[in-house]
Design a protein around this motif. Structure first.
Motif, PDB file in Angstrom:
ATOM      1  N   THR A 700       0.735  -1.105  -0.132  1.00 29.06           N
ATOM      2  CA  THR A 700       0.062  -0.017   0.138  1.00 29.06           C
ATOM      3  C   THR A 700       0.884   1.317  -0.054  1.00 29.06           C
ATOM      4  OG1 THR A 700      -1.574  -1.253   1.275  1.00 29.06           O
ATOM      5  CG2 THR A 700      -1.957   1.289   1.201  1.00 29.06           C
ATOM      6  N   ASN A 701       1.860   1.381   0.756  1.00 21.60           N
ATOM      7  CA  ASN A 701       2.878   2.473   0.945  1.00 21.60           C
ATOM      8  C   ASN A 701       3.381   2.627  -0.432  1.00 21.60           C
ATOM      9  OD1 ASN A 701       2.399   3.020   3.662  1.00 21.60           O
ATOM     10  ND2 ASN A 701       4.169   2.293   4.467  1.00 21.60           N
ATOM     11  N   ALA A 702       3.997   1.430  -0.942  1.00 21.68           N
ATOM     12  CA  ALA A 702       4.659   1.595  -2.364  1.00 21.68           C
ATOM     13  C   ALA A 702       3.831   2.204  -3.193  1.00 21.68           C
ATOM     14  CB  ALA A 702       4.889   0.157  -2.804  1.00 21.68           C
ATOM     15  N   LYS A 704       1.076   4.227  -2.567  1.00 21.55           N
ATOM     16  CA  LYS A 704       0.722   5.601  -2.161  1.00 21.55           C
ATOM     17  C   LYS A 704       1.831   6.560  -2.319  1.00 21.55           C
ATOM     18  CE  LYS A 704      -0.482   6.049   2.322  1.00 21.55           C
ATOM     19  NZ  LYS A 704      -0.805   5.577   3.827  1.00 21.55           N
ATOM     20  N   TYR A 705       3.082   5.994  -2.406  1.00 22.97           N
ATOM     21  CA  TYR A 705       4.181   6.990  -2.285  1.00 22.97           C
ATOM     22  C   TYR A 705       4.941   7.241  -3.640  1.00 22.97           C
ATOM     23  CZ  TYR A 705       3.077   7.677   2.504  1.00 22.97           C
ATOM     24  OH  TYR A 705       2.403   7.895   3.747  1.00 22.97           O
ATOM     25  N   SER A 706       4.362   6.463  -4.655  1.00 20.65           N
ATOM     26  CA  SER A 706       5.000   6.580  -6.072  1.00 20.65           C
ATOM     27  C   SER A 706       4.150   7.453  -6.836  1.00 20.65           C
ATOM     28  CB  SER A 706       5.019   5.069  -6.507  1.00 20.65           C
ATOM     29  OG  SER A 706       5.862   4.089  -5.806  1.00 20.65           O
ATOM     30  N   ALA A 728       9.621  -3.335  -4.020  1.00 17.45           N
ATOM     31  CA  ALA A 728      10.588  -2.082  -4.721  1.00 17.45           C
ATOM     32  C   ALA A 728       9.680  -1.291  -5.321  1.00 17.45           C
ATOM     33  CB  ALA A 728      11.671  -2.851  -5.298  1.00 17.45           C
ATOM     34  N   ASP A 729       9.618   0.222  -5.192  1.00 16.53           N
ATOM     35  CA  ASP A 729       9.080   0.859  -5.853  1.00 16.53           C
ATOM     36  C   ASP A 729       9.807   1.897  -6.413  1.00 16.53           C
ATOM     37  OD1 ASP A 729       9.615   3.195  -4.168  1.00 16.53           O
ATOM     38  OD2 ASP A 729       8.093   2.474  -2.396  1.00 16.53           O
ATOM     39  N   GLN A 730       9.333   2.913  -7.381  1.00 22.39           N
ATOM     40  CA  GLN A 730      10.154   3.831  -8.127  1.00 22.39           C
ATOM     41  C   GLN A 730       9.436   5.248  -7.397  1.00 22.39           C
ATOM     42  OE1 GLN A 730       9.005   2.651 -11.808  1.00 22.39           O
ATOM     43  NE2 GLN A 730      10.975   1.284 -12.024  1.00 22.39           N
ATOM     44  N   TYR A 747       5.052   8.533  13.232  1.00 26.35           N
ATOM     45  CA  TYR A 747       5.879   9.198  12.314  1.00 26.35           C
ATOM     46  C   TYR A 747       5.658   9.162  10.898  1.00 26.35           C
ATOM     47  CZ  TYR A 747      10.445  11.263  10.930  1.00 26.35           C
ATOM     48  OH  TYR A 747      11.366  12.184  10.309  1.00 26.35           O
ATOM     49  N   ARG A 748       5.414  10.336  10.535  1.00 27.71           N
ATOM     50  CA  ARG A 748       5.195  10.705   9.080  1.00 27.71           C
ATOM     51  C   ARG A 748       6.302  11.569   8.452  1.00 27.71           C
ATOM     52  NH1 ARG A 748      -0.141  11.676   6.647  1.00 27.71           N
ATOM     53  NH2 ARG A 748       0.414  10.078   5.360  1.00 27.71           N
ATOM     54  N   ARG A 749       6.739  11.421   7.683  1.00 28.85           N
ATOM     55  CA  ARG A 749       7.489  12.230   6.845  1.00 28.85           C
ATOM     56  C   ARG A 749       7.058  13.900   6.806  1.00 28.85           C
ATOM     57  NH1 ARG A 749      10.635  11.280   2.098  1.00 28.85           N
ATOM     58  NH2 ARG A 749      11.682  12.981   2.774  1.00 28.85           N
TER      59      ARG A 749
HETATM   60  P1  ADP Z   1       1.500   6.298   7.000  1.00 27.85           P
HETATM   61  O1  ADP Z   1       1.834   5.748   5.685  1.00 27.85           O
HETATM   62  O2  ADP Z   1       0.229   6.070   7.120  1.00 27.85           O
HETATM   63  O3  ADP Z   1       1.996   7.931   6.921  1.00 27.85           O
HETATM   64  P2  ADP Z   1       3.731   4.538   7.447  1.00 27.85           P
HETATM   65  O4  ADP Z   1       4.120   3.941   8.972  1.00 27.85           O
HETATM   66  O5  ADP Z   1       3.097   3.323   6.707  1.00 27.85           O
HETATM   67  O6  ADP Z   1       2.428   5.456   7.728  1.00 27.85           O
HETATM   68  O7  ADP Z   1       4.771   5.353   7.105  1.00 27.85           O
HETATM   69  C1  ADP Z   1       5.552   6.154   7.772  1.00 27.85           C
HETATM   70  C2  ADP Z   1       6.053   7.179   6.700  1.00 27.85           C
HETATM   71  O8  ADP Z   1       7.019   6.670   5.920  1.00 27.85           O
HETATM   72  C3  ADP Z   1       5.195   7.666   5.723  1.00 27.85           C
HETATM   73  O9  ADP Z   1       4.433   8.747   6.175  1.00 27.85           O
HETATM   74  C4  ADP Z   1       6.051   8.295   4.616  1.00 27.85           C
HETATM   75  O10 ADP Z   1       6.697   9.289   4.666  1.00 27.85           O
HETATM   76  C5  ADP Z   1       6.990   7.228   4.342  1.00 27.85           C
HETATM   77  N1  ADP Z   1       7.052   5.885   3.655  1.00 27.85           N
HETATM   78  C6  ADP Z   1       6.403   4.835   3.980  1.00 27.85           C
HETATM   79  N2  ADP Z   1       6.560   4.220   2.875  1.00 27.85           N
HETATM   80  C7  ADP Z   1       7.377   4.576   1.842  1.00 27.85           C
HETATM   81  C8  ADP Z   1       7.789   4.526   0.686  1.00 27.85           C
HETATM   82  N3  ADP Z   1       7.423   3.400  -0.160  1.00 27.85           N
HETATM   83  N4  ADP Z   1       8.302   5.520  -0.155  1.00 27.85           N
HETATM   84  C9  ADP Z   1       8.415   6.636   0.569  1.00 27.85           C
HETATM   85  N5  ADP Z   1       8.083   6.985   1.658  1.00 27.85           N
HETATM   86  C10 ADP Z   1       7.378   6.185   2.242  1.00 27.85           C
END
Ligand code: ADP
Length: 796
Positions: A700-702, A704-706, A728-730, A747-749
């Motif tokens: 899901t993160n891959a 979301k953040y691609s 692995a994502d791009q 923690y969120r970036r």
């Molecule tokens: P959420 O996605 O709900 O913010 P997560 O614990 O899953 O919380 O992720 C923490 C943080 O890590 C995200 O807020 C994001 O900034 C970073 N992150 C997670 N997965 C990725 C990814 N695949 N690529 C870039 N940043 C990511």
């Protein structure tokens, strides 16, 4: 066995050496003195032979006249005795000279009248030729026996023995005492000659006289009394009557004997009386042979060696010293009751020589052994110096520089510097010692003692260092040996409730310290399988404290119980668990109502148009809140330990398929391709649901953040005891300094991509928890702007 053989062989050589020593003059003297001493100790005995001495003593010389007497006086003496009918008369007076016709006639006649008479003869050197000094031919009548009267004193001037016979001028003459017994018709006990055919073969032998005592042990009659008729002739009846001088000065026939301890000499005639007694009673003192002495010495030395080995120390010394009196007593008993002489001085010499000899031997062996041990320790010490010495000074210098540069002026800085100074002083002192000790080539005894001091100091230092470490540990450490005896407890254990200084049985002690669970099976398991066993949150005896307890083996020699106080952690877990209950019930229930009523309001058109907009927001926000609560609960559940893991073995392929079918629409929306290995057959042992959730979070993160139109690759690798899942994502990537933080809860970036996406920062924390619960981990490698690779691994 080799040792015993060596000791027996060495003892033999020692015994031979002592025997050879006992043949030296000094020792012979010692032996003779011991002989006399033992004989005196054996004590005087009363004579049993019928022997009577007619003594030409001082009183007779006073009354009859000075010596030599005219031969008619001697003739009268013989005649007087003869009237009493003695068994034999033995005259211990040399009658070799010719005197007046009248005197010689009278004596010849008296000799003729005595049927059993023995006259004296002896060998004398005349112009360097040994000849018999025989009595005048007129006296040597047919019935007259001749006996030699040599007293043959030893080299120390003491008469101890006679010769059974003496040979000179090709004529053998029996001892005077023997002839007296023969003349008396009494048997002598002892075989001195062989009878071959009609001839007696005389072989001179020594006869050790068993003296019955000192002077005047035999009955004496002064010669004057006989001459003057003051003695009843009946006194001579059936006696062997010895006539001889007892007065000092006559013919110098006076000798020292073993009984002459007070310096009094014994007359020749009395020595003959003793010889007669010895032969008559068969008490000639037998000497044991040198071979027997050798065997005795050998046995004694072996015995000493054995006793020393078995009871080294006081008991050995006591035994060795007591052996002396025992030997003397034995020698005395044998002399007294069996007339056997056991020369004890060589045995005493054995005690005197062997005792220090064994000690010296031990010292030499110990010294050699010590050399070997010091040698080995020295090699180890030098090795240690090579291994660590080279690095120490620069390291200390570096530390000092860092202290000075990194710490401001403060008491802590001074404290550290003082400690460092003390350490430097001590270690350089030790190095100096070491150099001094191992730099010298002369390894004398002083050096050895110094080396032992050095090593024992090092050992003490090492021990106290280890003790200090153990004492500084907060955890309780209790060590038991394999027999269940507690051999060590660190100071922390003294603070435990139920602490006992010397508990009888370790497993029972552990049971009493903890929640009374039986420790015997655990103890046995740890000892036999040689693997540690850990239990978490075990309640202590008081029920307030909780411990993480580990039982670990020390080879097969024992077991160590370590108890780490985990009360705080236990309380935290308890609080978490309570919070999970709180959140799940107290928050969710009202939220469900809010959501339900809002839905109803919307569904049944119960509010105006403007209100509908608000209601939609309420519904959206409450479902967001619900999502948050769900994510939070997911992770809190496993953390609190409420969620039990149920592991099973399954194939990973179908799990991926399910996941992709669920996530496909979200990916398709962003035109993101998901690449997945076909026909993945890898089997894993895990909690299926948790692993599915964790992998879903990563994919899901891959997505979301691609950015759109990129690819997400899923991979599986199996090897080195691990199964690795890689996503692995791009996408946007994660900077290195944040790579660890993203796994923390909430923690969120703070970058654009993250802000555009919904989320609570709990997804990766959940993944991490699942991975660690399975004994694995999750890691990320990423390049900002290029993409990230998340690797989740669990043991296979
Ligand atoms: P959420 O996605 O709900 O913010 P997560 O614990 O899953 O919380 O992720 C923490 C943080 O890590 C995200 O807020 C994001 O900034 C970073 N992150 C997670 N997965 C990725 C990814 N695949 N690529 C870039 N940043 C990511």
């Amino acid at each position: 066995m080799k040792l015993v053989f060596g000791a027996v062989a060495a003892s033999f050589f020692v015994a031979v050496a002592i025997l050879l020593l006992s043949w030296t003059t000094y020792f012979a003297q010692l032996n003779s003195t011991a002989y006399d001493f033992t004989l005196r100790l054996a004590g005087p005995i009363s004579p049993m032979s019928p022997t009577l001495i007619v003594a030409i003593d001082e009183s007779s010389l006073d009354r009859i006249g000075a010596w030599p007497w005219s031969r008619d006086k001697l003739a009268r003496l013989i005649e007087r005795v003869e009237t009493g009918n003695p068994r034999a008369i033995a005259v211990d007076v040399l009658l070799d000279e010719k005197k007046s016709e009248e005197e010689d006639n009278a004596l010849a006649q008296s000799i003729a009248s005595a049927p059993a008479i023995v006259l004296a003869t002896r060998i004398a050197s005349v112009n360097g030729v040994d000849r018999w000094r025989r009595p005048n031919v007129r006296f040597v009548q047919n019935h007259v026996r001749l006996g030699h009267v040599h007293a043959d004193p030893d080299f120390d001037g003491i008469s101890r023995r006679i010769f059974s016979a003496k040979i000179s001028e090709a004529q053998a003459v029996r001892a005077f005492a023997r002839e007296a017994l023969r003349a008396a018709g009494l048997p002598e006990k002892g075989a001195f000659e062989e009878n071959i055919g009609s001839a007696d073969i005389i072989r001179p032998q020594t006869v050790n006289i068993r003296f019955v005592g000192d002077n005047a042990s035999f009955r004496h009659v002064p010669a004057w009394k006989v001459l003057e008729g003051a003695v009843e002739p009946a006194a001579f009846k059936d006696q062997i009557v010895l006539i001889g001088s007892t007065a000092e000065g006559i013919d110098l026939d006076q000798w020292f004997t073993p009984f002459s301890a007070n310096g009094q000499k014994m007359s020749g005639v009395e020595i003959h009386a003793n010889a007669i007694e010895t032969l008559y009673t068969g008490r000639a003192i037998a000497e044991i042979s040198d071979v027997l002495v050798l065997v005795g010495l050998w046995t004694l030395v072996v015995l000493f060696w054995w006793v020393d080995r078995r009871f080294e120390g006081r008991r050995f010394y006591a035994t060795a010293v007591l052996t002396g009196p025992v030997l003397v007593a034995l020698s005395w008993l044998l002399m007294k009751y069996y007339s056997v002489w056991v020369p004890f001085p060589p045995f005493l010499a054995a005690i005197v020589l062997v005792l220090p000899g064994l000690e010296v031997g031990k010292l030499v062996r110990m010294n050699r052994d010590l050399d070997g041990k010091i040698g080995r320790l020295t090699v180890a010490a030098l090795h240690e110096r090579l291994a660590s010495g080279g690095h120490r000074p620069p390291l200390q210098l570096e530390t000092r520089q860092r202290i000075l540069s990194e710490l401001p002026h403060c008491s802590e800085r001074e404290g550290w510097l003082t400690a460092l100074d003390a350490y430097e002083r001590e270690s350089s002192g030790r190095d100096k010692n070491r150099k001094h000790l191992f730099g010298t080539r002369r390894h004398n005894s002083r050096w050895k003692l110094d080396a032992v001091d050095f090593f024992s100091e090092e050992l003490m230092r090492f021990l106290s260092f280890n003790n200090a470490i153990l004492a500084s540990i907060e955890d309780v450490i209790i060590v038991s040996n394999a027999a269940g005896h507690v051999v060590y407890q660190n100071p922390a254990s003294k603070r435990l409730e139920g602490y006992c200084e010397d508990p009888p049985f370790a497993p029972d002690y552990f049971t009493s310290l903890l929640d009374r669970r039986p420790f015997v099976p655990l103890f046995a398991r740890v000892l036999s399988q040689m693997e540690p066993v850990t239990s978490e949150f075990v309640p202590g005896r008081n029920g307030r404290n909780f411990y993480n307890v580990t039982l670990s083996p020390i080879a097969r020699a024992g077991v160590v119980l370590s108890m780490h106080d985990a009360t705080a952690q236990h309380e935290l877990n308890q609080a978490k668990s309570d919070m999970v209950s709180l959140v799940s019930h107290e928050l969710r229930t009202p939220l469900t109502s809010i959501r339900g009523y809002s839905d109803m309001l919307l569904k049944y058109n119960l509010v105006q148009e403007k209100g509908k907009e608000f209601l939609t927001t309420i519904i959206d926000e409450s479902s967001r809140l619900n999502q948050l609560i769900q994510s939070f609960l997911d992770i809190a559940y496993i953390e609190s330990g409420r969620q039990k893991m149920t592991k099973s073995e399954f194939e990973i392929g179908p799990v991926f398929k399910d996941m992709v079918s669920i996530l496909g629409p979200a990916a398709a929306e962003k035109e993101i391709a998901i690449e997945m290995p076909d026909m993945e057959t890898t089997r894993v042992l895990a909690d299926r649901l948790l692993l599915y959730q964790a992998l879903t979070n990563l994919v899901t993160n891959a997505i979301k953040y691609s950015p759109p139109r990129t690819t997400v690759r899923i991979g599986v690798a199996n090897g080195s005891g691990r199964v690795r899942f890689q996503i692995a994502d791009q996408g946007c990537g994660i900077p290195a300094d944040e790579a660890a933080k993203i796994f923390e809860k909430f923690y969120r970036r703070a970058n654009k991509e993250t802000r555009e996406q919904g989320g609570f920062g709990l997804g990766l924390a959940f993944v991490k928890e699942v991975a660690t619960r399975h004994g694995g981990d999750v890691l990320v490698e990423s390049t900002v702007g290029e993409g990230s690779v998340f690797t989740l691994w669990i043991p296979n």
